[in-house]
Design a protein around this motif. Structure first.
Motif, PDB file in Angstrom:
ATOM      1  N   LEU A  92       0.822  -1.199   0.000  1.00 38.42           N
ATOM      2  CA  LEU A  92       0.000   0.000   0.000  1.00 38.42           C
ATOM      3  C   LEU A  92       0.862   1.256   0.000  1.00 38.42           C
ATOM      4  O   LEU A  92       2.048   1.208   0.342  1.00 38.42           O
ATOM      5  CB  LEU A  92      -0.905  -0.011   1.229  1.00 38.42           C
ATOM      6  CG  LEU A  92      -1.959  -1.118   1.290  1.00 38.42           C
ATOM      7  CD1 LEU A  92      -2.663  -1.081   2.645  1.00 38.42           C
ATOM      8  CD2 LEU A  92      -2.962  -0.967   0.164  1.00 38.42           C
ATOM      9  N   PRO A  93       0.292   2.402  -0.385  1.00 42.02           N
ATOM     10  CA  PRO A  93       1.028   3.666  -0.279  1.00 42.02           C
ATOM     11  C   PRO A  93       1.527   3.877   1.147  1.00 42.02           C
ATOM     12  O   PRO A  93       1.011   3.273   2.098  1.00 42.02           O
ATOM     13  CB  PRO A  93      -0.018   4.714  -0.676  1.00 42.02           C
ATOM     14  CG  PRO A  93      -1.003   3.971  -1.509  1.00 42.02           C
ATOM     15  CD  PRO A  93      -1.058   2.588  -0.941  1.00 42.02           C
ATOM     16  N   PRO A  94       2.520   4.741   1.322  1.00 38.87           N
ATOM     17  CA  PRO A  94       3.118   4.904   2.660  1.00 38.87           C
ATOM     18  C   PRO A  94       2.162   5.516   3.679  1.00 38.87           C
ATOM     19  O   PRO A  94       2.458   5.500   4.879  1.00 38.87           O
ATOM     20  CB  PRO A  94       4.300   5.843   2.394  1.00 38.87           C
ATOM     21  CG  PRO A  94       3.951   6.560   1.135  1.00 38.87           C
ATOM     22  CD  PRO A  94       3.171   5.580   0.313  1.00 38.87           C
ATOM     23  N   ALA A  95       1.042   6.099   3.238  1.00 42.03           N
ATOM     24  CA  ALA A  95       0.103   6.723   4.170  1.00 42.03           C
ATOM     25  C   ALA A  95      -1.293   6.694   3.570  1.00 42.03           C
ATOM     26  O   ALA A  95      -1.488   6.374   2.394  1.00 42.03           O
ATOM     27  CB  ALA A  95       0.538   8.155   4.475  1.00 42.03           C
ATOM     28  N   ASP A  96      -2.269   7.038   4.399  1.00 43.05           N
ATOM     29  CA  ASP A  96      -3.648   7.146   3.919  1.00 43.05           C
ATOM     30  C   ASP A  96      -3.909   8.516   3.308  1.00 43.05           C
ATOM     31  O   ASP A  96      -4.783   8.667   2.453  1.00 43.05           O
ATOM     32  CB  ASP A  96      -4.623   6.900   5.078  1.00 43.05           C
ATOM     33  CG  ASP A  96      -4.424   5.521   5.701  1.00 43.05           C
ATOM     34  OD1 ASP A  96      -4.209   4.557   4.939  1.00 43.05           O
ATOM     35  OD2 ASP A  96      -4.471   5.420   6.943  1.00 43.05           O
ATOM     36  N   LEU A  99      -3.055   8.788  -3.970  1.00 38.21           N
ATOM     37  CA  LEU A  99      -2.804   9.205  -2.592  1.00 38.21           C
ATOM     38  C   LEU A  99      -3.229  10.669  -2.432  1.00 38.21           C
ATOM     39  O   LEU A  99      -2.655  11.552  -3.067  1.00 38.21           O
ATOM     40  CB  LEU A  99      -1.318   9.045  -2.256  1.00 38.21           C
ATOM     41  CG  LEU A  99      -0.864   9.524  -0.872  1.00 38.21           C
ATOM     42  CD1 LEU A  99      -1.580   8.750   0.228  1.00 38.21           C
ATOM     43  CD2 LEU A  99       0.647   9.395  -0.735  1.00 38.21           C
ATOM     44  N   PRO A 100      -4.227  10.967  -1.607  1.00 40.29           N
ATOM     45  CA  PRO A 100      -4.705  12.353  -1.484  1.00 40.29           C
ATOM     46  C   PRO A 100      -3.704  13.232  -0.730  1.00 40.29           C
ATOM     47  O   PRO A 100      -3.137  12.824   0.285  1.00 40.29           O
ATOM     48  CB  PRO A 100      -6.018  12.217  -0.711  1.00 40.29           C
ATOM     49  CG  PRO A 100      -5.891  10.927   0.034  1.00 40.29           C
ATOM     50  CD  PRO A 100      -5.028  10.024  -0.797  1.00 40.29           C
ATOM     51  N   ILE A 101      -3.490  14.449  -1.246  1.00 36.82           N
ATOM     52  CA  ILE A 101      -2.563  15.413  -0.655  1.00 36.82           C
ATOM     53  C   ILE A 101      -3.341  16.695  -0.391  1.00 36.82           C
ATOM     54  O   ILE A 101      -4.042  17.199  -1.274  1.00 36.82           O
ATOM     55  CB  ILE A 101      -1.373  15.689  -1.595  1.00 36.82           C
ATOM     56  CG1 ILE A 101      -0.608  14.376  -1.876  1.00 36.82           C
ATOM     57  CG2 ILE A 101      -0.433  16.732  -1.001  1.00 36.82           C
ATOM     58  CD1 ILE A 101       0.500  14.522  -2.913  1.00 36.82           C
TER      59      ILE A 101
END
Length: 558
Positions: A48-52, A77-79
């Motif tokens: 998975l990506p490194p964060a939510d 990945l939302p920023i």
């Protein structure tokens, strides 16, 4: 108990950016991404990506330069950031990509936004830079609510274009965890307005003496602050001089002009009566060197006293040409970066033989100044005492400066303090018994001896292991002054000694170690010298002597 942890990928030491992964129960939130390389974040691409989600505090490179690469690696990945920050971010990758789609989503101020079940974030203005935000993360469970407050880079004082962090809104917040920057450590500095007045006075005297002034700055923040200072300070209003802005600093000004409605009311009022930046009608005239409609007006640059604001990495010989008048080069320094004053001058001069030649001939003078955009030690402790967290995690600053903060007795007695290293997970237990680690040793016991008309101070040899010692012992001379009942010692640099005579004629330079560019702390630091690393006598000499005047930096009060 729910899991609260912080895993640092970058803590802001030296040229390292800020990137922190915090875990609140099942949720992973990445705070900033200022890494030069995001390789640590994508080591296992099959997972998975490194964060939510990612929260970006502001658009300075040390907090944002890795976001584009992170978005390209994980497009879903939302920023998130403040609206102003979303519009400033693209200035970080002009050199690598001209047409970057908007991938950062804007969040409102002072309004909690829920991202996942029980996880919300609220933005508060942080000062420091337009759009800079501090984040309050809240994670709610049936048993209790957990809170984490991340300051990013913050400043309590108002600057010319940004209001300071609204401390009164946060007083008594009592977050479980406070992640705070400690860029300036425990050092204390004059108020921001006083620093501005000192800088304006120095530029004013330079212009009066017929010098042009060159100010290299980063693309965002300092350059625009300086321009606003020069536009509004009484020393310059109505004065018949030209102010030129070049490079990415000029592009940053254009971007600011697109967001006037987001600036403080004082700035908006100023802009109603005259242009905020570009103005050829009202003195001092302000022009962009990128303007295609200059029609040769820049040809007179340096012929008459003028002011140039340009990129910190620009080729300065473009402005300090041999056929122009004398120049004053003013370099900003960043407290917390060891030897920052010496490094700022030395690196600039070492990059150009022409600049070194101009220093020797007197055509170019080089000085440094401080215009703080972070809180000093007093401001940092003021924030902590007003928020009253359980845990305080210090990031962003040299390890010695962060250690100084973590060693303060007033903080040690009240809070659980952490100064994490990259890759070392920090567990943040809430409401449990927690033994505060012993404070790093920062006090040194010594002895005083009075001998006739002199006093000797003897300190233990372990003090030289601190990386700050080399700068302190640059010349082997110190200045002492009383501060209340305490006696404060400060090391004197070679430049200060060389300029103590003010405007009086300089003595004839003697080619000896004490007048050599590489003589510091009573030792030779020239790697080309057979004496490299050895303790040498001041009257010594070697064939690779270089005059210390190459890094001369006259005091601002000359």
């Amino acid at each position: 108990m729910e899991q609260l942890e912080c895993l640092p990928y970058g803590v802001g030491h030296a040229d390292e950016g800020i990137c922190l992964l915090v875990q609140l129960g099942p949720h992973r939130v990445l705070l900033d991404c200022g890494l030069n390389s995001i390789a640590p974040l994508i080591a296992e691409r099959d997972k998975l990506p490194p964060a939510d989600l990612v929260l970006c505090t502001h658009a300075h490179p040390d907090h944002a330069r890795g976001l584009l690469a992170l978005h390209q690696a994980y497009p879903q990945l939302p920023i998130y950031a403040s609206e102003v920050t979303t519009q400033l971010l693209s200035l970080n990758w002009l050199a690598v990509a001209l047409d970057v789609p908007d991938f950062c989503h804007a969040l409102p101020w002072r309004s909690p936004v829920e991202f996942h079940d029980g996880l919300t974030a609220e933005l508060f203005p942080a000062g420091h830079l337009p759009g800079a935000a501090a984040f309050l993360l809240t994670y709610t469970t049936p048993q209790r609510t957990y809170t984490l407050f991340y300051t990013g880079d913050f400043l309590l004082s108002n600057s010319r274009l940004v209001d300071g962090l609204p401390l009164e809104e946060l007083r008594g917040l009592r977050p479980d965890v406070l992640i705070a920057e400690g860029s300036y450590g425990t050092a204390r500095y004059a108020h921001r307005r006083q620093q501005e007045n000192q800088l304006a006075e120095r530029i004013h005297r330079a212009i009066d003496s017929g010098q042009s002034v060159l100010l290299p700055t980063p693309a965002l923040g300092l350059g625009q602050e300086l321009l606003m200072l020069l536009r509004s300070h009484h020393h310059f209003t109505g004065r018949d001089i030209d102010i030129w802005v070049d490079g990415s600093v000029s592009l940053g000004c254009d971007r600011y002009l697109e967001m006037l409605s987001h600036f403080p009311s004082t700035v908006q009022n100023f802009a109603r009566h005259q242009p905020l930046f570009w103005d050829e009608r009202i003195r001092p005239r302000v022009r962009s060197l990128l303007d295609p409609n200059l029609n040769g007006k820049s040809a007179s640059l340096g012929q008459l006293p003028s002011i140039v604001i340009t990129d910190h990495d620009a080729d300065l010989t473009r402005y300090c040409r041999t056929n122009t008048g004398p120049w004053l080069l003013l370099l900003p320094v960043q407290p917390g970066q060891l030897g920052s004053v010496e490094a700022a001058v030395t690196q600039t001069l070492e990059s150009s033989a022409l600049l070194r030649s101009q220093v020797r001939t007197g055509q170019l003078k080089v000085e440094t100044y401080l215009l703080s955009d972070h809180c000093d030690g007093t401001g940092t402790t003021q924030l902590i005492h007003n928020l009253r967290p359980q845990h305080v995690v210090f990031v962003h600053g040299s390890p010695t400066y962060l250690s100084d903060l973590a060693s303060l007795e007033e903080l040690q007695n009240r809070y659980h303090l952490h100064t994490p290293a990259v890759g070392v997970r920090v567990e943040l237990p809430i409401g449990e018994t927690f033994l505060q680690p012993a404070a790093p040793e920062t006090k040194y016991e010594g002895e005083l001896t009075e001998e006739g008309l002199s006093v000797g101070i003897t300190l233990p040899g372990v003090i030289v292991s601190d990386p700050r010692w080399q700068s302190f012992a640059d010349t082997g001379l110190v200045e002492a002054r009383w501060q209340g009942e305490e006696l404060v010692l400060r090391g004197l640099t070679q430049r200060e000694l060389l300029n103590q005579s003010g405007e009086s004629p300089s003595p004839v330079a003697v080619e000896a170690c004490e007048t050599c560019l590489h003589y510091r702390g009573q030792r030779c630091w020239n790697q080309a010298s057979p004496l490299f690393g050895f303790k040498v006598t001041p009257e010594g000499y070697c064939p690779v002597f270089e005059p210390a005047s190459l890094r001369q930096n006259p005091r601002a009060d000359e």
